[in-house]
Design an enzyme around this catalytic site. Structure first.
Site, PDB file in Angstrom:
ATOM      1  N   THR A   1       0.812  -1.216   0.000  1.00 38.61           N
ATOM      2  CA  THR A   1       0.000   0.000   0.000  1.00 38.61           C
ATOM      3  C   THR A   1       0.846   1.267   0.000  1.00 38.61           C
ATOM      4  O   THR A   1       0.368   2.326  -0.392  1.00 38.61           O
ATOM      5  CB  THR A   1      -0.886   0.013   1.252  1.00 38.61           C
ATOM      6  OG1 THR A   1      -0.048  -0.287   2.378  1.00 38.61           O
ATOM      7  CG2 THR A   1      -1.964  -1.037   1.164  1.00 38.61           C
TER       8      THR A   1
ATOM      9  N   ALA B   1      -2.788   3.842   7.568  1.00 37.66           N
ATOM     10  CA  ALA B   1      -2.192   5.177   7.411  1.00 37.66           C
ATOM     11  C   ALA B   1      -2.595   6.064   8.577  1.00 37.66           C
ATOM     12  O   ALA B   1      -1.758   6.755   9.175  1.00 37.66           O
ATOM     13  CB  ALA B   1      -2.608   5.784   6.082  1.00 37.66           C
TER      14      ALA B   1
ATOM     15  N   ARG C   1      -7.039  13.958   4.474  1.00 37.68           N
ATOM     16  CA  ARG C   1      -5.733  14.409   4.023  1.00 37.68           C
ATOM     17  C   ARG C   1      -5.037  13.322   3.212  1.00 37.68           C
ATOM     18  O   ARG C   1      -4.996  12.161   3.616  1.00 37.68           O
ATOM     19  CB  ARG C   1      -4.911  14.714   5.267  1.00 37.68           C
ATOM     20  CG  ARG C   1      -3.564  15.328   5.017  1.00 37.68           C
ATOM     21  CD  ARG C   1      -2.857  15.420   6.365  1.00 37.68           C
ATOM     22  NE  ARG C   1      -1.779  16.378   6.344  1.00 37.68           N
ATOM     23  CZ  ARG C   1      -0.953  16.573   7.376  1.00 37.68           C
ATOM     24  NH1 ARG C   1      -1.118  15.879   8.495  1.00 37.68           N
ATOM     25  NH2 ARG C   1       0.008  17.450   7.289  1.00 37.68           N
TER      26      ARG C   1
ATOM     27  N   LEU D   1      -1.706  11.855   2.099  1.00 37.27           N
ATOM     28  CA  LEU D   1      -0.303  11.931   2.514  1.00 37.27           C
ATOM     29  C   LEU D   1       0.635  11.923   1.313  1.00 37.27           C
ATOM     30  O   LEU D   1       1.659  12.597   1.314  1.00 37.27           O
ATOM     31  CB  LEU D   1       0.027  10.749   3.428  1.00 37.27           C
ATOM     32  CG  LEU D   1      -0.683  10.730   4.779  1.00 37.27           C
ATOM     33  CD1 LEU D   1      -0.476   9.379   5.453  1.00 37.27           C
ATOM     34  CD2 LEU D   1      -0.148  11.848   5.672  1.00 37.27           C
TER      35      LEU D   1
ATOM     36  N   LYS E   1       0.833  10.112  -4.992  1.00 36.92           N
ATOM     37  CA  LYS E   1       1.273   9.071  -5.922  1.00 36.92           C
ATOM     38  C   LYS E   1       0.830   7.680  -5.450  1.00 36.92           C
ATOM     39  O   LYS E   1       0.199   6.929  -6.200  1.00 36.92           O
ATOM     40  CB  LYS E   1       2.798   9.120  -6.061  1.00 36.92           C
ATOM     41  CG  LYS E   1       3.315   8.403  -7.270  1.00 36.92           C
ATOM     42  CD  LYS E   1       4.777   8.763  -7.528  1.00 36.92           C
ATOM     43  CE  LYS E   1       5.251   8.114  -8.805  1.00 36.92           C
ATOM     44  NZ  LYS E   1       6.637   8.488  -9.105  1.00 36.92           N
TER      45      LYS E   1
ATOM     46  N   GLN F   1      -3.441   3.335  -5.121  1.00 36.65           N
ATOM     47  CA  GLN F   1      -4.433   2.584  -4.353  1.00 36.65           C
ATOM     48  C   GLN F   1      -5.794   2.625  -5.030  1.00 36.65           C
ATOM     49  O   GLN F   1      -6.489   1.614  -5.129  1.00 36.65           O
ATOM     50  CB  GLN F   1      -4.561   3.194  -2.944  1.00 36.65           C
ATOM     51  CG  GLN F   1      -3.442   2.835  -2.033  1.00 36.65           C
ATOM     52  CD  GLN F   1      -3.672   1.470  -1.422  1.00 36.65           C
ATOM     53  OE1 GLN F   1      -4.140   0.546  -2.076  1.00 36.65           O
ATOM     54  NE2 GLN F   1      -3.366   1.327  -0.173  1.00 36.65           N
TER      55      GLN F   1
ATOM     56  N   GLY G   1      -7.310   2.357   1.189  1.00 39.82           N
ATOM     57  CA  GLY G   1      -7.086   1.016   0.642  1.00 39.82           C
ATOM     58  C   GLY G   1      -8.299   0.415  -0.029  1.00 39.82           C
ATOM     59  O   GLY G   1      -8.174  -0.389  -0.939  1.00 39.82           O
ATOM     60  N   GLU G   2      -9.469   0.765   0.415  1.00 44.47           N
ATOM     61  CA  GLU G   2     -10.644   0.028  -0.038  1.00 44.47           C
ATOM     62  C   GLU G   2     -11.635   0.852  -0.850  1.00 44.47           C
ATOM     63  O   GLU G   2     -12.358   0.306  -1.679  1.00 44.47           O
ATOM     64  CB  GLU G   2     -11.363  -0.584   1.181  1.00 44.47           C
ATOM     65  CG  GLU G   2     -10.400  -0.742   2.341  1.00 44.47           C
ATOM     66  CD  GLU G   2     -10.462  -2.010   3.153  1.00 44.47           C
ATOM     67  OE1 GLU G   2     -11.153  -2.956   2.780  1.00 44.47           O
ATOM     68  OE2 GLU G   2      -9.787  -2.042   4.188  1.00 44.47           O
TER      69      GLU G   2
END
Lengths: 341, 746
Positions: free
Chosen positions: B473, B515, B634, B636, B639, B644, B710-711
């Site tokens: 990830t 994260a 936010r 982070l 890229k 993701q 992620g999802e």
């Protein structure tokens, strides 16, 4: 994968004698299919006879009648990117490039393409019945998961399909298979090379014990189909999947009329599916949807779908009409642009 | 200069990228050991019954074979089933490999052959002769759903459906506009590039180091210690690189059990890796059937939402996901009735797969919303805006932030939605019909208590460590960014160590919470280091900070400097050197706190727009364009964040068109168990994917303002594609995947 002995054949005669003397021996060249099947325990050869050192099986050459001869060890990628083949037999080029992936085509050979086994789920899984893998054990696909299976020429023993794209084009182009065996060399017309399952589904083709495919030849006159052709492949994703239905269509046009026609289907039978009647029905007719549909109906006559693959009959009919339309218009299906013209 | 180039929020390359592309990164099955034993799993050929006999004589006599383990000779392990539980497993009795002669599903491991090479083990495995006493089995959800039940025990972390609100049936029957239909999603099997594998290194004296393909090293460690009765000091689990997790590595899988069992019994190092085919006897997204009924007034305002789902589970566990709750919190409606039931099949337990539950439920809800938009003659976006809600109506909480309106607006703009002709079959390019569809997406913005350590050394370097994983990830990268930004360092001066059970405690990496959680923990540890460094810097002779407070200073370019006079500064290394210490250390944990989660609901949102081009005669579907507008707090690293979302969208395309585990219900067996026959999108299937991150400020979801990504990318994608297919063809496909035969038959 079982233990096996390995023999690197130094001459063709050496390979043939090994195959004849050891019924448990299997030929290996590219290995893209055999090695997978060995890992699945579907194939358990006692000996592998490696043909890859036999230079006489290599190379693409021109024949006296203006045709081409493709050695059995020629990789699919060499066939696909041979400029002479692309010029004389672009249908073959297109069919080869419609199959597999660049990596596989680099390794897979011409002879191996002819002799690859079915991708039937049941054939590939030793925990299930399969008459092709284990004669007499039954056909798992009949009454099972059979969406990808045959609608034409199947038997109550086996409804597997032949997975090749290349062979569909070779069949349409009336290629010839050169084989060498204990009794010498012989030539088999492509349409006689593969066979229907009948009550011997374990036999995919008409090779005899100890025989090896040496080359495939294309006649010079088959190049008359280099203008009006297409290979149309329909599958579950846009690349790297076996055909649900594929069509090799090739025409010779005389004005708006069809002077000669070739039509072969992949993904629907135990072998590339052709019928002279369907092609004859095109000859002398004006190129057009009505004519194409009639040919499709003849080619698909007697189709026997199963629980999950009934869609293939109508899909094949539509695909044949579309492919003949593409061929007649000299707009073959693009391999990079996946939009179907 | 008062500020560094900002690391946070900048598109940084993956710090682990070079190791991965050069092969320097070592995965679970790649660790070597002296006298390594290689295990190969023998699987059950039947779906239910008993092993009448298992003959391993030939296998044990095969060259290279060390031992064959079966239920008859396996070493003693924990007796009670609760000992086999893990942090994230559902209620029930976890599967215990080689426990008894009982067969519970086809593909169940029934023997482990350990040999001196993988090939020898695999060869011998084929020589194991098994006789079964078969019992009737059931793998067909369409039959089993008749006996569906409400799971008696809830799964930790999965909220059961809320109590009904109002009278949804009555409101539906009286609604001037309504739609009602059933939506089904095929089971899907996990196939990350790295198949599951475990290498157990026998360290002697009962100590083992376990290289496991896992998303939670401490979860695996606790499982191994519990099952084998080991002290956790004797079990170290590491997984520095994971070749894709997606949920498949959340729970300890059977290869872990088998590898540890064999290693302990043989007192040698053992590796067990699954073949691609064996991955299909493993974790999967459960087949799920949704019934959705929506009622609205003439203006398209929802008056009734009913969403009832039935999902498959195994005979031994009640795997649960949030499938239906989304329907009660995404839109406002006075009458809501949500139900979630399970049906037992003779299969392995389903597990979590990317956004577990959400793309299943939202395929149904967002397809139904599209159908309602057509019935009510309202633009699909307008329909959603008319039913927008600013609080989670399932539990009355306010959202920490919700910029879904901005997702609709910016996504529509990027996509060109205003050029859409609402009439189906109205857009065409040559032979191809063009369809434009959209759908909403939503996923939890979770945070879990996580600890992290920061060590600053005299050479000016920062080392960060945490037991969480990077399953591909970008965790290594974003933690490096946070560390570098906080202490004013270059990213190259920061080293991150992850996924070692000896490191500060972390939950499994999943749920899109890493994260926010590990990031906040790292931030807290670095802030502690800041304070320590500032304190030291004030103490050095002639310190420019004698009268300075925290607010007066900044950490820039490896220095602490005075904001009012940046020329006055102290090197971090200098401050440390003056103290006489070689390093400074801080270990901190971050947690969501108690009050926040009680008062607020935290979710990420998205609006997905899809363009399809369809050859209606031949059934070929191309997804030629996707715009996914995401509100996730936010960002982070734009890229890795974009990657993701792209990954989620690609999987959503696969869900919509390709992925389907095919079972022969007579045999109770999965038949397309290879990547040749189980289709995922190929490169040719993927055209333009455009990711938009809308501005969203969130100071409540996590201390660092992050919501997790992620999802969310997968969630609305399949629905948007199905809606686009309807727009193109006028055909409503309610069963995934939408294969060409389904399209032609519709």
């Amino acid at each position: 994968m079982n233990r096996f002995s390995y023999h690197r054949a130094e001459t063709l005669a050496d390979a043939i004698s090994h195959l004849r003397s050891n019924p448990a021996a299997a030929i290996i060249a590219g290995g893209t299919n055999l090695v997978d099947l060995m890992k699945y325990e579907v194939e358990r050869p006692g000996e592998l006879v490696d043909l890859t050192r036999l230079d006489e099986l290599r190379g693409i050459s021109e024949t006296p009648d203006g045709g081409m001869r493709i050695g059995a060890l020629v990789p699919n990628s060499d066939v696909a990117y041979d400029e002479r083949i692309a010029k004389l037999y672009p249908l073959l080029t297109h069919a080869v490039l419609a199959g597999a992936t660049p990596q596989l085509r680099n390794a897979a050979t011409t002879g191996g393409n002819l002799n690859q086994r079915t991708r039937c789920y049941y054939f590939n899984d030793v925990a299930t019945p399969c008459n092709k893998r284990e004669p007499g054990s039954g056909c798992g696909a009949i009454g099972g998961v059979n969406r990808i299976h045959a609608i034409l020429g199947a038997s109550d023993q086996c409804i597997a399909t032949h997975p090749s794209d290349m062979c569909v084009a070779l069949s349409a182009l009336d290629a010839t298979v050169e084989v060498a065996g204990p009794d010498g060399e012989r030539r088999i017309s492509f349409r006689e090379y593969h066979r229907l399952p009948g009550d011997e589904p374990q036999r995919d083709n008409t090779l005899r014990q100890g025989e090896i495919v040496v080359a495939v030849t294309l006649a010079g006159e088959a190049s008359y189909f280099a203008e009006n052709y297409t290979y149309l492949k329909l599958r579950d994703r846009l690349s790297y999947a076996f055909a649900l239905v594929s069509v090799a269509a090739a025409l010779q046009l005389d004005g708006g009329r069809i002077a000669a026609a070739r039509l072969a289907l992949g993904g629907v039978s135990h072998m590339p599916w052709r019928k002279p009647d369907a092609e004859n029905a095109l000859v002398g007719m004006a190129a057009g949807e009505e004519t194409f549909t009639r040919a499709a109906d003849i080619l698909l006559a007697g189709a026997q779908p199963h629980e999950h693959n009934a869609f293939k009959v109508d899909l094949a009919r539509r695909a044949i009409v579309r492919a003949l339309t593409q061929a007649a218009a000299a707009t073959p299906q693009s391999l990079s642009d996946k939009r179907i013209a | 200069m008062l500020k560094n180039d900002p690391h946070i929020g900048s598109p940084r390359n993956r710090v682990d990228g070079p190791a991965k592309v050069t092969g320097a990164a070592t995965y679970a099955a790649e660790f070597a050991a002296t006298d390594l034993g290689h295990g190969y799993i023998v699987e059950s050929a039947i779906a239910r019954g008993l092993i009448r006999s298992i003959n391993v004589a030939a296998a044990e006599a095969a060259p290279g074979v060390i031992k064959v383990f079966t239920h008859e000779n396996r070493p003693q392990t924990a007796w009670f089933t609760y000992k086999y539980r893990d942090q994230v497993g559902p209620p029930g009795s976890p599967f215990r490999p080689l426990y008894s002669e009982e067969i519970q599903y086809s593909g169940q491991p029934i023997a482990l052959v350990v040999a001196t090479s993988f090939d020898a083990a695999r060869d011998a495995a084929a020589l194991v002769i098994v006789e079964y006493a078969e019992k009737p089995h059931l793998t067909d959800l369409s039959i089993a759903r008749k006996d569906a039940y409400k799971p008696p025990k809830k799964r930790l972390g999965i909220a059961p459906p809320p109590d009904p609100r109002g009278d949804a049936v009555k409101a539906f029957s009286e609604a001037p506009v309504s739609v009602s239909a059933e939506y089904a999603i095929a089971p899907e099997h996990h196939n990350p590039m790295e198949p599951h594998a475990t290498t157990v290194i026998w360290e002697g004296d009962g100590k083992i180091t376990v290289h496991d393909k896992t998303q939670g090293v401490q979860n695996s460690q606790a499982y191994v210690a519990s099952v084998f009765g080991l002290s956790s000091d004797n079990v170290r689990v590491v997984a520095p690189y994971v070749g894709g997790g997606f949920g498949s590595g959340l729970r300890p899988q059977h290869q872990l059990f088998l590898a540890v069992m064999a290693s302990l019994a043989l007192e040698r190092s053992v590796r067990v890796e699954l073949t691609r085919q064996q991955m299909f006897g493993h974790v999967h997204r459960p087949e799920t059937i949704n019934a959705v009924a929506l009622g609205a007034d003439a203006d398209g305002k929802l008056v009734s939402i009913q969403h009832h789902a039935v999902a498959a589970t195994s005979q031994f566990e009640d795997h649960q996901e949030n499938v239906v709750n989304w329907s009660g919190m995404l839109y406002h409606a006075p009458n809501v009735d949500l139900r979630y039931e399970l049906a037992k099949l003779d299969i392995y337990s389903p597990g979590d797969m990317r956004a577990p539950g959400a793309p299943l439920g939202l395929f149904a809800l967002e397809s139904a919303m599209d159908e309602l938009a057509i019935a009510a003659k309202i633009d699909p976006i307008e329909l959603r805006l008319r039913n927008y809600t600013d609080h989670d109506e399932n539990d009355g909480k306010v959202f920490t932030s919700k910029e879904l309106r901005a997702c609709y607006r910016e996504g529509a703009e990027r996509f060109g939605w205003n050029k859409r002709n609402a009439r189906p079959c109205s857009m065409r390019d040559g032979r191809e019909l063009i369809g434009w569809g959209m759908a909403s997406g939503v996923w939890e913005a979770g945070m879990m208590k996580t600890a992290a350590r920061g060590v600053f050394t005299a050479d000016g370097r920062l080392e960060l460590s945490c037991a969480t994983s990077d399953i591909g990830t970008g965790t290594y990268t974003i933690l490096s960014q946070i560390g570098a930004e906080t202490l004013g360092l270059e990213m190259e001066q920061v080293t991150v160590k992850l996924a070692d059970s000896t490191l500060p405690a972390s939950p499994v990496q999943g749920g899109s919470w890493t994260a926010a959680s590990a990031g906040s923990a790292v931030m807290a540890a670095c802030q502690d280091l800041q304070a320590q460094l500032f304190k030291l810097a004030r103490k050095i002779d002639g310190s420019p900070f004698a009268d300075a407070s925290d607010d007066d200073i900044a950490f820039v370019n490896g220095r602490i400097l005075l904001r009012t006079n940046p020329a006055k500064s102290v090197l971090l290394a200098e401050a440390l050197a003056a103290s006489g210490e070689e390093k400074l250390e801080a270990e901190k944990s971050a947690s969501p706190g108690l009050i926040g989660p009680m008062r607020y609901a935290a979710y990420t949102h998205s609006a997905v727009f899809a363009e399809v081009r369809i050859d209606a005669e031949l059934g070929q579907i191309r997804v030629t364009r996707i715009v996914n507008a995401v509100a996730a707090g936010r960002i982070l690293n734009p890229k890795t964040a974009r990657s993701q979302i792209i990954g989620g969208v690609v999987w959503g395309i696969g869900m919509a068109l390709h992925e389907e585990t095919l079972t022969d219900h007579r045999l109770g067996r999965i038949m397309n168990h290879s990547l040749a026959e189980y289709h995922v999108p190929a490169n040719a299937d993927i055209y333009d994917i455009d990711v938009v991150f809308v501005e969203e400020h969130d100071d409540k979801a996590s201390p660092i303002g992050v919501k997790g990504l992620g999802e969310i990318g997968i969630v609305g994608t399949a629905a948007a594609i199905a809606n686009a297919i309807h727009h193109a063809t006028g055909k409503r496909l309610r069963s995934l995947p939408i294969t060409l035969d389904k399209l032609l038959a519709a």
